[in-house]
Design an enzyme around this catalytic site. Structure first.
Site, mmCIF file in Angstrom:
data_model
loop_
_atom_site.group_PDB
_atom_site.id
_atom_site.type_symbol
_atom_site.label_atom_id
_atom_site.label_comp_id
_atom_site.label_asym_id
_atom_site.label_seq_id
_atom_site.Cartn_x
_atom_site.Cartn_y
_atom_site.Cartn_z
ATOM 1 N N ASP A 210 -11.584 2.223 -5.847
ATOM 2 C CA ASP A 210 -10.839 0.679 -6.704
ATOM 3 C C ASP A 210 -10.462 1.578 -7.988
ATOM 4 O O ASP A 210 -11.733 1.624 -8.565
ATOM 5 C CB ASP A 210 -10.954 -0.251 -6.170
ATOM 6 C CG ASP A 210 -9.643 -1.158 -6.584
ATOM 7 O OD1 ASP A 210 -9.062 -1.776 -5.252
ATOM 8 O OD2 ASP A 210 -8.855 -1.532 -7.509
ATOM 9 N N ASP B 75 -8.398 6.440 -9.604
ATOM 10 C CA ASP B 75 -6.892 6.216 -9.105
ATOM 11 C C ASP B 75 -6.106 7.575 -8.449
ATOM 12 O O ASP B 75 -6.454 7.983 -8.730
ATOM 13 C CB ASP B 75 -6.784 6.678 -11.336
ATOM 14 C CG ASP B 75 -5.460 5.903 -11.701
ATOM 15 O OD1 ASP B 75 -4.639 6.480 -10.504
ATOM 16 O OD2 ASP B 75 -5.185 6.541 -12.489
ATOM 17 N N TYR C 115 9.897 -0.702 -3.527
ATOM 18 C CA TYR C 115 8.779 -0.957 -3.011
ATOM 19 C C TYR C 115 8.959 -0.007 -1.543
ATOM 20 O O TYR C 115 8.677 0.387 -1.501
ATOM 21 C CB TYR C 115 8.021 -1.958 -3.348
ATOM 22 C CG TYR C 115 6.835 -2.672 -1.379
ATOM 23 C CD1 TYR C 115 6.330 -1.983 -1.818
ATOM 24 C CD2 TYR C 115 7.452 -3.513 -0.322
ATOM 25 C CE1 TYR C 115 4.854 -1.916 -0.758
ATOM 26 C CE2 TYR C 115 6.549 -3.061 0.647
ATOM 27 C CZ TYR C 115 5.230 -2.749 0.271
ATOM 28 O OH TYR C 115 4.176 -3.419 1.053
ATOM 29 N N GLY D 243 -8.746 -4.597 -3.091
ATOM 30 C CA GLY D 243 -6.786 -5.693 -2.414
ATOM 31 C C GLY D 243 -6.932 -6.314 -1.308
ATOM 32 O O GLY D 243 -7.799 -6.615 -0.777
ATOM 33 N N GLN D 244 -6.424 -6.907 -1.144
ATOM 34 C CA GLN D 244 -5.549 -8.216 -0.020
ATOM 35 C C GLN D 244 -6.459 -7.246 1.807
ATOM 36 O O GLN D 244 -7.093 -8.249 2.255
ATOM 37 C CB GLN D 244 -4.674 -8.582 0.101
ATOM 38 C CG GLN D 244 -4.000 -9.530 1.016
ATOM 39 C CD GLN D 244 -2.853 -10.112 1.902
ATOM 40 O OE1 GLN D 244 -2.069 -9.106 1.554
ATOM 41 N NE2 GLN D 244 -2.661 -10.966 2.254
ATOM 42 N N LYS E 30 7.968 3.112 0.743
ATOM 43 C CA LYS E 30 7.760 2.553 2.321
ATOM 44 C C LYS E 30 8.515 3.631 3.298
ATOM 45 O O LYS E 30 7.209 4.601 3.787
ATOM 46 C CB LYS E 30 7.277 1.696 2.334
ATOM 47 C CG LYS E 30 6.753 0.508 1.615
ATOM 48 C CD LYS E 30 4.957 1.313 2.528
ATOM 49 C CE LYS E 30 4.043 0.501 1.210
ATOM 50 N NZ LYS E 30 2.775 0.928 1.324
#
Ligand code: AKB
Length: 328
Positions: free
Chosen positions: A34, A51, A140, A11-12, A144
């Site tokens: 990943d 996963d 989301y 990811g980023q 969190k």
């Protein structure tokens, strides 16, 4: 030498964190994992498909590699979380509990990225302090805020060394983000290098906290290297580097790319999410407890992002120029 395992490495954040960790601890001591095996080619080095919702596979990977620290980055972001709330719940919270169980069993430390999204509109959204009521209204944000508390629970109840930060929007030029509300800023740079204009899904005056990726990666590493005796607040620290609106970003970009144009077509989903988040958080506790200090402001970040666009444009200079606003 410390061994570390990165979940969601493609990811980023993961793409750049893996490089930094390998520079610090050595290539063989950082296992990138990943869901997608595409990440293996991008990242190089030790890689395993994983996963995070598969608790048994995760525990087996942690038992095999015996990491000192697990960096758990796999998550659905805010926009995707609103579109697929049950999946967000399963990945973001179910995956986290699997990580914490494996860490508890193998005595690994855990890094968990929380977000400015863990706050909601029931509090004043300017200079939100470290300790403020967390009543997020997005799935989301809910995952969190709950994730922070679960990390605290595993620390207090089982002694797992859990640590986290509340990330603002992250800006980077290496891997594309996906499904976030603050991604508009990254998209603006990419479009500037393409058609020279960008249609922003947020109102021009929507102010949010932001950070350039090198600061974000450094924050993660510095927090995990910090003396635990100094960490009164573990999950999770407010950190920020800059605050800007789309209008301010466009103006800064035009200092380097005078022909760049930003138009606006407001997406009610993204705007609603952004309006429920802080305009600015107060990161003084992170500064006091582990010496957090950002290096990039809006001007420095923009200069580097544009320089990177230019570098990319000149790397493909054999082809006809696909970046008309980024002169070579
Ligand atoms: C998002 O926009 O969803 C994320 C975040 C602020 O956590 N970048």
């Amino acid at each position: 030498m410390k061994r570390t395992l990165v979940i969601g490495a493609g990811g980023q954040v993961g793409t750049e964190l893996v490089v930094a960790l390998r520079a610090l601890y050595g290539q063989e001591n950082v296992l990138a994992t990943d869901l997608s095996t595409d990440a293996a080619a991008t990242l190089g080095g030790p890689f395993a498909p994983l996963d995070c919702t598969d608790g048994e596979a995760l525990l087996a990977a942690v038992r095999r590699f015996r990491p000192h620290t697990v960096f758990h980055l796999a998550a659905l972001l805010s926009v995707t979380g609103e579109q697929r709330p049950r999946l967000a719940y399963r990945v973001n919270l179910g995956g986290l509990v699997n990580v914490l169980e494996a860490a508890r069993s193998e005595r690994s430390a855990v890094f968990f990225p929380s977000s400015i999204a863990s706050f909601g509109p029931s509090i004043p959204l300017d200079r939100v302090p470290q300790e403020a009521a967390q009543r997020p209204v997005t799935m989301y944000g809910i995952t969190k805020a709950a994730g922070e508390m679960i990390c605290d629970f595993y620390h207090l109840r089982f002694g797992v060394d859990t640590r986290g930060v509340r990330f603002p929007g992250l800006i980077s030029h290496v891997a594309e983000p996906g499904g976030g509300t603050t991604d508009y800023a990254v998209d603006a740079f990419r479009e500037a290098g393409g058609r020279g204009a960008y249609t922003c899904p947020l109102r021009p005056d929507t102010q949010l906290d932001m950070m350039y990726m090198p600061d974000a990666v450094r924050a993660v590493i510095e927090l995990m290297e910090a003396d635990p005796r100094r960490l009164a607040h573990r999950n999770a620290y407010n950190i920020t580097a800059m605050q800007f609106t789309p209008r301010m970003l466009a103006a800064e970009m035009r200092r380097h790319l005078p022909h760049f144009r930003m138009d606006y077509r407001v997406d009610p989903l993204r705007q609603g999410i952004a309006d429920s988040w802080p305009r600015r958080i107060d990161d003084s506790v992170a500064r006091e407890e582990w010496g957090w200090k950002p290096e990039y402001d809006l001007a420095a970040m923009t200069a580097e992002m544009v320089a990177n666009l230019r570098r990319r444009a000149s790397a493909s200079s054999d082809a006809p120029n696909p970046h008309p606003t980024v002169p070579r």
